[in-house]
Enzyme design. Sequence first.
Site, PDB file in Angstrom:
ATOM      1  N   TYR A  50       0.841  -1.191  -0.001  1.00 13.75           N
ATOM      2  CA  TYR A  50       0.119   0.083   0.122  1.00 13.75           C
ATOM      3  C   TYR A  50       0.823   0.923  -0.115  1.00 13.75           C
ATOM      4  CZ  TYR A  50      -3.744  -3.171   1.320  1.00 13.75           C
ATOM      5  OH  TYR A  50      -4.765  -4.204   1.274  1.00 13.75           O
ATOM      6  N   LYS A 102      -0.916  -8.283  -2.536  1.00 19.86           N
ATOM      7  CA  LYS A 102      -2.175  -7.566  -2.501  1.00 19.86           C
ATOM      8  C   LYS A 102      -2.262  -6.176  -2.625  1.00 19.86           C
ATOM      9  CE  LYS A 102      -6.407  -7.234   0.430  1.00 19.86           C
ATOM     10  NZ  LYS A 102      -6.820  -7.416   1.714  1.00 19.86           N
ATOM     11  N   LYS A 123      -4.616  -2.223  -3.719  1.00 15.64           N
ATOM     12  CA  LYS A 123      -5.651  -1.694  -4.040  1.00 15.64           C
ATOM     13  C   LYS A 123      -6.188  -1.492  -5.612  1.00 15.64           C
ATOM     14  CE  LYS A 123      -5.530   0.998   0.247  1.00 15.64           C
ATOM     15  NZ  LYS A 123      -5.521   2.192   0.928  1.00 15.64           N
TER      16      LYS A 123
END
Length: 232
Positions: A136, A169, A171
């Site tokens: 992130y 992972k 967004k």
Amino acid sequence: GSGRLVILPVDQGFEHGPARSFAPNPPAYDPHYLFELAIDAGLSAFAAPLGLLTAGADRYAGEIPLILKANNDNSLGTVKDEAITATVRDALELGCSAVGYTIYPGSDRQYDMFEEVRASAAEAKANGLAVVVWAYPRGGTLTTEGETALDVVAYGAHIAALLGAHIVKVKPPTALIAQPEAKAAYAGTDYSSLKTRIAHVVQSTFAGRRLFGFSGGAPKTDKAVFDEILDI
């Protein structure tokens, strides 16, 4: 056997506090409810911090693969960072299939985070565990809009793969190109559709040679959820 990966991650209590996370659905205060939610939904895995997994790993042993979220942040601090909150040994004792770490590419603490993940990932792999990295980008010179820009999300995902993640992972990216230096590389291609942007992020992460997850993000309508999943 579907070729699709769907993980229930429950680290919101650490990140945002219990009331913000569970008050809209009070049964979720109980860790056993969360285990049963993931199991009943037939999901691929359940990811959570140490204490939450400890509260149910024995009772639900073998019913769903577990991912130990081994570093965590909280909303009370002002520095964009994650503390190491669990070990590979904890993951082995809980019967986990994988350990997971969050990194914040772009933050003032990013290089320390990279080194922490590198060391922990090596130990995890030596003990037969898969490694998940939540990438992130945030902090530093990034604006709020820049955190989900296409070039920035792809960059963060690529860094996670370079650090040795088996599962990455991120967004879902917007069509914004945030880095001035990257604009020329993206010129001439239409990234207006989420499907095209998702394909580029996967391409940027070893051309799809790593498993991928995309964050569900903020609450949205059922239709918006299904439309986003179809694009992914």
